[in-house]
Write an enzyme that holds these catalytic residues in place. Structure first.
Site, PDB file in Angstrom:
ATOM      1  N   GLY A  39       0.835  -1.202   0.000  1.00 47.00           N
ATOM      2  CA  GLY A  39       0.000   0.000   0.000  1.00 47.00           C
ATOM      3  C   GLY A  39       0.868   1.250   0.000  1.00 47.00           C
ATOM      4  N   LYS A  49      -0.679  -6.781  -4.856  1.00 41.54           N
ATOM      5  CA  LYS A  49      -1.132  -8.055  -5.424  1.00 41.54           C
ATOM      6  C   LYS A  49       0.041  -8.721  -6.117  1.00 41.54           C
ATOM      7  CE  LYS A  49      -5.940  -7.253  -6.519  1.00 41.54           C
ATOM      8  NZ  LYS A  49      -6.852  -6.773  -7.524  1.00 41.54           N
ATOM      9  N   GLY A  74       6.624  -2.391   3.052  1.00 40.71           N
ATOM     10  CA  GLY A  74       6.285  -2.892   4.375  1.00 40.71           C
ATOM     11  C   GLY A  74       6.707  -4.341   4.505  1.00 40.71           C
ATOM     12  N   GLY A 108       5.442  -7.236   3.626  1.00 37.79           N
ATOM     13  CA  GLY A 108       5.402  -8.093   2.445  1.00 37.79           C
ATOM     14  C   GLY A 108       6.572  -7.809   1.509  1.00 37.79           C
ATOM     15  N   ILE A 130       1.910   3.100   6.736  1.00 35.33           N
ATOM     16  CA  ILE A 130       1.178   3.946   7.686  1.00 35.33           C
ATOM     17  C   ILE A 130       0.896   3.172   8.967  1.00 35.33           C
ATOM     18  CG2 ILE A 130       0.085   5.339   5.889  1.00 35.33           C
ATOM     19  CD1 ILE A 130      -2.563   3.788   6.585  1.00 35.33           C
ATOM     20  N   ASP A 131       0.941   1.820   8.900  1.00 37.18           N
ATOM     21  CA  ASP A 131       0.544   0.993  10.050  1.00 37.18           C
ATOM     22  C   ASP A 131       1.584   0.988  11.173  1.00 37.18           C
ATOM     23  OD1 ASP A 131      -1.550   0.311   8.367  1.00 37.18           O
ATOM     24  OD2 ASP A 131      -0.662  -1.605   7.773  1.00 37.18           O
ATOM     25  N   ARG A 191      -4.170  -2.760   9.997  1.00 34.50           N
ATOM     26  CA  ARG A 191      -4.113  -4.231   9.927  1.00 34.50           C
ATOM     27  C   ARG A 191      -4.097  -4.837  11.327  1.00 34.50           C
ATOM     28  NH1 ARG A 191      -4.699  -5.980   5.237  1.00 34.50           N
ATOM     29  NH2 ARG A 191      -4.327  -8.152   5.737  1.00 34.50           N
ATOM     30  N   GLU A 230      -9.156  -1.293  12.627  1.00 35.44           N
ATOM     31  CA  GLU A 230      -9.865  -2.246  11.761  1.00 35.44           C
ATOM     32  C   GLU A 230      -9.612  -3.699  12.155  1.00 35.44           C
ATOM     33  OE1 GLU A 230      -8.345  -1.724   7.755  1.00 35.44           O
ATOM     34  OE2 GLU A 230      -6.317  -2.282   8.337  1.00 35.44           O
ATOM     35  N   ARG A 257      -3.974   7.273   3.868  1.00 37.01           N
ATOM     36  CA  ARG A 257      -2.792   7.020   3.030  1.00 37.01           C
ATOM     37  C   ARG A 257      -2.517   8.163   2.061  1.00 37.01           C
ATOM     38  NH1 ARG A 257      -3.566   0.905   1.615  1.00 37.01           N
ATOM     39  NH2 ARG A 257      -3.519   1.628  -0.527  1.00 37.01           N
TER      40      ARG A 257
HETATM   41  O1  F6P Z   1      -0.899  -1.762   5.086  1.00 36.08           O
HETATM   42  C1  F6P Z   1      -1.453  -0.532   4.755  1.00 36.08           C
HETATM   43  C2  F6P Z   1      -2.941  -0.631   4.648  1.00 36.08           C
HETATM   44  O2  F6P Z   1      -3.417   0.662   4.392  1.00 36.08           O
HETATM   45  C3  F6P Z   1      -3.638  -1.273   5.852  1.00 36.08           C
HETATM   46  O3  F6P Z   1      -3.731  -0.409   6.936  1.00 36.08           O
HETATM   47  C4  F6P Z   1      -4.953  -1.694   5.234  1.00 36.08           C
HETATM   48  O4  F6P Z   1      -5.554  -2.781   5.924  1.00 36.08           O
HETATM   49  C5  F6P Z   1      -4.555  -2.095   3.854  1.00 36.08           C
HETATM   50  O5  F6P Z   1      -3.333  -1.436   3.553  1.00 36.08           O
HETATM   51  C6  F6P Z   1      -5.575  -1.734   2.808  1.00 36.08           C
HETATM   52  O6  F6P Z   1      -5.164  -2.235   1.585  1.00 36.08           O
HETATM   53  P1  F6P Z   1      -5.920  -1.948   0.218  1.00 36.08           P
HETATM   54  O7  F6P Z   1      -5.285  -0.730  -0.372  1.00 36.08           O
HETATM   55  O8  F6P Z   1      -5.677  -3.174  -0.586  1.00 36.08           O
HETATM   56  O9  F6P Z   1      -7.378  -1.721   0.513  1.00 36.08           O
END
Ligand code: F6P
Length: 369
Positions: A15, A83, A124, A126, A148-149, A193, A244, A296
């Site tokens: 992300g 992805k 991050g 991943g 951001i997490d 997350r 979340e 974000r």
């Molecule tokens: O890891 C960053 C993040 O923004 C998480 O806080 C969130 O769960 C996820 O990415 C959202 O991902 P996407 O952009 O696939 O909705």
């Protein structure tokens, strides 16, 4: 001693987070100042894995001129993706099933063919796990901690976190007055997350009355009781911040979509549930605000911008010192280097005994436990 560096590549994965462009700028300018050439891989590794998608080139030459003036911009000029991890790349089979294959050798082959000596991978957990695997296969790699997490281990903070918390705190400031005017319960769902850093820091800085984080399984009856006590005390409104990924004791996480090949599960929906249940149990009007991807977006705060610039320059210094398989990190005394072995696949959760949680408890904030 590895051969001297002439050419490096940069990519951004996962992300996006405010500060990515500042890291790119810092890496490119620091590298060009050493006489190196820089290349930017589009959309994670897609620029290498799917060159046909990029008529203008899946890997771009990055000159000083190309990156000047981008440091304050949100997003990433290279694009990103969360992805299609190249180590577990999803492929559709003729029978309709999906199989995962390892495409990392294609990335190594690209670097060898184009005589690119090293990779600066900004990402991050991943992306840094992928960077770690590429390093183990022989690529020179330095990672830069983005999210951001703030859930990456071995660094005091990741860039992007401060911007997300600053924005979310501003949102809470605005919600106090409308919640007070209507005597409502306002539930604010934030990203993060499986870690509660954003919710915790936002909730305390923004004077929330309850904060629910994944590290502390919650009992909603206790939150309702806290809200009723506030009401009995003359406080007719309340702000509840929910991460979340938080979940009730003996309960489960709320998901928007389950994990599928090449994509992690999507968290979300807890705010709606908490608002509904608190409205029922307290008899008060409740509303939910999901901050989601707003966290974000936008320009990085000066803290994140500076951290990003420091990380980028330190990544180039590390390569110049012949280091590899490391991540640049922020320590108490400045930027340092930690092995990717210690970072890949690990998550930094909020320690329950940290003084920030203690501060929340001292201020009378309910954590639902
Ligand atoms: O890891 C960053 C993040 O923004 C998480 O806080 C969130 O769960 C996820 O990415 C959202 O991902 P996407 O952009 O696939 O909705």
């Amino acid at each position: 001693m590895s051969k001297p560096i002439k050419r490096i590549a940069i990519n951004t994965g996962g992300g996006d987070a405010p500060g990515l462009n500042a890291v790119i700028q810092s890496v490119v300018v620091s590298a060009v100042n050493r006489g190196w050439e820089c290349y930017g891989i589009r959309d994670g590794f897609n620029g290498i894995l799917f060159p046909e998608r990029y008529p203008e080139g899946g890997v771009l030459r990055l000159t000083r001129e190309r990156v000047l003036g981008i440091g304050h911009l949100g997003g990433t000029m290279l694009g990103t993706t969360n992805k299609g991890n190249p180590l577990h790349f999803p492929v559709n089979m003729p029978d309709g099933s999906t199989r995962e294959i390892d495409r990392s050798d294609e990335i190594l082959a690209y670097f060898a063919t184009h005589e690119i000596d090293a990779l600066v991978s900004i990402g991050g957990d991943g992306s840094l796990t992928i960077a770690h695997a590429l390093h183990q296969k022989g690529l020179r790699v330095v990672g830069v901690p983005k999210t951001i997490d703030n859930d990456l281990d071995k660094t005091f903070t990741t860039f992007g976190f401060d911007t997300a918390v600053s924005f979310a705190t501003d949102c809470l400031d605005r919600l106090h007055s409308t919640a007070a005017s209507h005597q409502r319960v306002m539930v604010v769902e934030v990203m993060g997350r499986y870690a509660g850093w954003i919710a915790l820091h936002t909730g305390i800085a923004g004077e929330a009355h309850a904060i629910l984080i994944p590290e502390i399984p919650f009992n909603l009856d206790k939150v309702a009781e806290h809200l009723r006590c506030r009401e009995a005390d003359g406080q007719q409104y309340s702000i509840v911040v929910v991460a979340e990924g938080a979940m009730p004791v003996n309960g489960h996480r709320e998901l928007l979509a389950p994990a599928e090949a090449g994509h992690a599960e999507r968290l979300g929906g807890l705010g709606e549930r908490v608002a509904h249940d608190l409205a029922e149990s307290t008899g008060k009007d409740a509303r939910v605000v999901v901050l989601g991807h707003l966290l974000r977006g936008g320009s990085p705060t000066s803290f994140d911008r500076l951290a990003a610039l420091r990380f980028g320059a330190a990544a180039v210094r590390a390569l110049n010192e012949n280091q590899s398989g490391i991540m640049v990190a922020l320590g108490l005394h400045g930027v340092n280097y930690v092995s990717l072995d210690e970072v890949a696949g690990r998550m930094k959760a909020v320690p329950l005994d940290c003084d920030t949680v203690q501060t929340g408890r001292d201020l009378g904030i309910c954590f639902g436990d």
